[in-house]
Scaffold this active site. Structure first.
Site, mmCIF file in Angstrom:
data_model
loop_
_atom_site.group_PDB
_atom_site.id
_atom_site.type_symbol
_atom_site.label_atom_id
_atom_site.label_comp_id
_atom_site.label_asym_id
_atom_site.label_seq_id
_atom_site.Cartn_x
_atom_site.Cartn_y
_atom_site.Cartn_z
ATOM 1 N N LYS A 13 -0.250 16.557 16.827
ATOM 2 C CA LYS A 13 0.427 17.223 17.951
ATOM 3 C C LYS A 13 0.951 16.210 18.960
ATOM 4 O O LYS A 13 2.078 16.305 19.414
ATOM 5 C CB LYS A 13 -0.518 18.167 18.710
ATOM 6 C CG LYS A 13 -1.160 19.241 17.887
ATOM 7 C CD LYS A 13 -2.010 20.174 18.746
ATOM 8 C CE LYS A 13 -3.131 19.505 19.516
ATOM 9 N NZ LYS A 13 -4.242 19.000 18.672
ATOM 10 N N ARG A 88 -6.483 26.421 24.688
ATOM 11 C CA ARG A 88 -7.438 26.024 23.669
ATOM 12 C C ARG A 88 -8.328 27.202 23.256
ATOM 13 O O ARG A 88 -9.110 27.074 22.342
ATOM 14 C CB ARG A 88 -8.286 24.950 24.310
ATOM 15 C CG ARG A 88 -8.864 23.836 23.512
ATOM 16 C CD ARG A 88 -7.904 22.969 22.788
ATOM 17 N NE ARG A 88 -8.579 21.760 22.385
ATOM 18 C CZ ARG A 88 -8.256 20.543 22.781
ATOM 19 N NH1 ARG A 88 -7.229 20.375 23.568
ATOM 20 N NH2 ARG A 88 -8.933 19.496 22.364
ATOM 21 N N ARG A 123 -7.251 6.298 14.418
ATOM 22 C CA ARG A 123 -6.440 6.589 15.592
ATOM 23 C C ARG A 123 -6.741 5.626 16.743
ATOM 24 O O ARG A 123 -7.899 5.284 16.979
ATOM 25 C CB ARG A 123 -6.775 8.018 16.025
ATOM 26 C CG ARG A 123 -5.731 8.686 16.805
ATOM 27 C CD ARG A 123 -5.826 10.157 16.567
ATOM 28 N NE ARG A 123 -6.737 10.766 17.529
ATOM 29 C CZ ARG A 123 -6.535 11.983 18.015
ATOM 30 N NH1 ARG A 123 -5.492 12.689 17.648
ATOM 31 N NH2 ARG A 123 -7.396 12.488 18.860
ATOM 32 N N ARG A 156 -10.742 6.153 20.878
ATOM 33 C CA ARG A 156 -11.416 7.068 21.804
ATOM 34 C C ARG A 156 -12.843 7.313 21.344
ATOM 35 O O ARG A 156 -13.096 7.448 20.153
ATOM 36 C CB ARG A 156 -10.659 8.395 21.837
ATOM 37 C CG ARG A 156 -9.470 8.362 22.745
ATOM 38 C CD ARG A 156 -8.516 9.477 22.475
ATOM 39 N NE ARG A 156 -9.184 10.766 22.308
ATOM 40 C CZ ARG A 156 -8.523 11.907 22.137
ATOM 41 N NH1 ARG A 156 -7.203 11.904 22.104
ATOM 42 N NH2 ARG A 156 -9.169 13.038 21.977
ATOM 43 N N ARG A 167 -15.696 18.678 16.878
ATOM 44 C CA ARG A 167 -14.436 19.146 17.471
ATOM 45 C C ARG A 167 -13.699 20.081 16.516
ATOM 46 O O ARG A 167 -13.045 21.036 16.932
ATOM 47 C CB ARG A 167 -13.556 17.953 17.858
ATOM 48 C CG ARG A 167 -14.162 17.160 19.015
ATOM 49 C CD ARG A 167 -13.448 15.866 19.243
ATOM 50 N NE ARG A 167 -12.150 16.071 19.852
ATOM 51 C CZ ARG A 167 -11.158 15.196 19.820
ATOM 52 N NH1 ARG A 167 -11.313 14.054 19.199
ATOM 53 N NH2 ARG A 167 -10.027 15.460 20.407
HETATM 54 P P1 AMP Z 1 -7.580 16.409 23.290
HETATM 55 O O1 AMP Z 1 -7.087 15.048 23.612
HETATM 56 O O2 AMP Z 1 -6.546 17.487 23.541
HETATM 57 O O3 AMP Z 1 -8.167 16.520 21.914
HETATM 58 O O4 AMP Z 1 -8.765 16.719 24.323
HETATM 59 C C1 AMP Z 1 -9.917 15.922 24.405
HETATM 60 C C2 AMP Z 1 -11.057 16.716 25.053
HETATM 61 O O5 AMP Z 1 -10.644 17.156 26.359
HETATM 62 C C3 AMP Z 1 -11.462 17.984 24.311
HETATM 63 O O6 AMP Z 1 -12.393 17.754 23.286
HETATM 64 C C4 AMP Z 1 -12.043 18.816 25.453
HETATM 65 O O7 AMP Z 1 -13.336 18.361 25.802
HETATM 66 C C5 AMP Z 1 -11.125 18.466 26.616
HETATM 67 N N1 AMP Z 1 -9.942 19.369 26.704
HETATM 68 C C6 AMP Z 1 -8.632 19.037 26.585
HETATM 69 N N2 AMP Z 1 -7.835 20.094 26.746
HETATM 70 C C7 AMP Z 1 -8.663 21.148 26.968
HETATM 71 C C8 AMP Z 1 -8.449 22.537 27.212
HETATM 72 N N3 AMP Z 1 -7.222 23.063 27.243
HETATM 73 N N4 AMP Z 1 -9.544 23.316 27.405
HETATM 74 C C9 AMP Z 1 -10.796 22.799 27.396
HETATM 75 N N5 AMP Z 1 -11.069 21.511 27.157
HETATM 76 C C10 AMP Z 1 -10.021 20.683 26.952
#
Ligand code: AMP
Length: 210
Positions: A13, A88, A123, A156, A167
């Site tokens: 994404k 999410r 990554r 990360r 996740r």
């Molecule tokens: P991402 O980079 O989008 O995979 O986000 C990394 C982490 O940030 C996730 O595992 C969540 O802990 C938190 N996070 C990001 N976006 C959201 C969201 N829309 N709702 C809840 N937690 C989020």
């Protein structure tokens, strides 16, 4: 154009969002990137969300929705935006709908858990601007250095295998139901996983007619 990019962590994404942003000249809003920055800066929000993020659990909805609302009010969002990693869960999707956000499409990146696990261990992301790379699929010109801003690239902490598996569970339980939510509204467009980033981009552009 207003788009949502939906898909498991590591589905691509972020990479497609960056390309779409440039092509359409609209910003990408990644709640993950905003939250990581808050953790790094040690802000009040950052302190509250760090533990959730480290274990790969969703952070509380009210925090994410406040951040999103503030960001969407900025002037560069007037002509549209790409939401990457938000909504999410159903609560967040309903909150956006309540705010009458007029979406053009929701792209759902389809990919197996197995491919994701392999992909995520390679990554890397930029500590400053958040740009994403992959050691084999999208290497930076110079190893460990961001092409865009020249800062250091890191893996990360939540890309570790056990966290990735958690996740994925969170994705299947909480985010995947959004496919039927947006499918019922006629907005969902499936993007099947392609062998290369370029091939996926081609499918994305064709699907959007751009
Ligand atoms: P991402 O980079 O989008 O995979 O986000 C990394 C982490 O940030 C996730 O595992 C969540 O802990 C938190 N996070 C990001 N976006 C959201 C969201 N829309 N709702 C809840 N937690 C989020």
């Amino acid at each position: 154009m207003k788009l949502i990019l939906l898909g498991a962590p590591g589905a691509g994404k972020g990479t497609q969002a960056e390309l779409l942003s440039r092509k359409l000249n609209i910003p990408t809003i990644s709640t993950g990137n905003i939250l990581r920055q808050a953790v790094k800066d040690g802000t009040e929000v950052g302190v509250r969300v760090k533990a959730f993020m480290d274990e790969g659990t969703l952070v509380p909805d009210e925090i994410v929705l406040d951040i999103l609302k503030e960001r969407l009010a900025e002037p560069d969002c007037k002509e549209g935006y790409i939401l990457d990693g938000v909504p999410r869960n159903l609560f967040q999707a309903e909150a956006l709908e309540h705010d009458r956000i007029d979406l053009d499409a929701v792209l759902s990146f389809e990919i197996s858990d197995e491919v994701i696990e392999k992909r995520m261990t390679g990554r890397r992301s930029c500590t400053q601007c958040g740009a994403s790379y992959h050691v084999t699929n999208k290497p930076p010109k110079q190893e460990g250095v961001c092409d865009t801003c020249g800062s250091a690239l890191i893996q990360r902490s939540d890309d570790a295998l056990e966290t990735v598996r958690h996740r994925l569970e969170v994705f299947h339980a909480q985010t995947e139901p959004l496919k039927s939510f947006y499918g019922a509204r006629g907005l969902l467009k499936a993007i099947e996983n392609q062998p290369t980033i370029e091939a996926t981009t081609e499918v994305v552009y064709k699907t959007l007619g751009i």
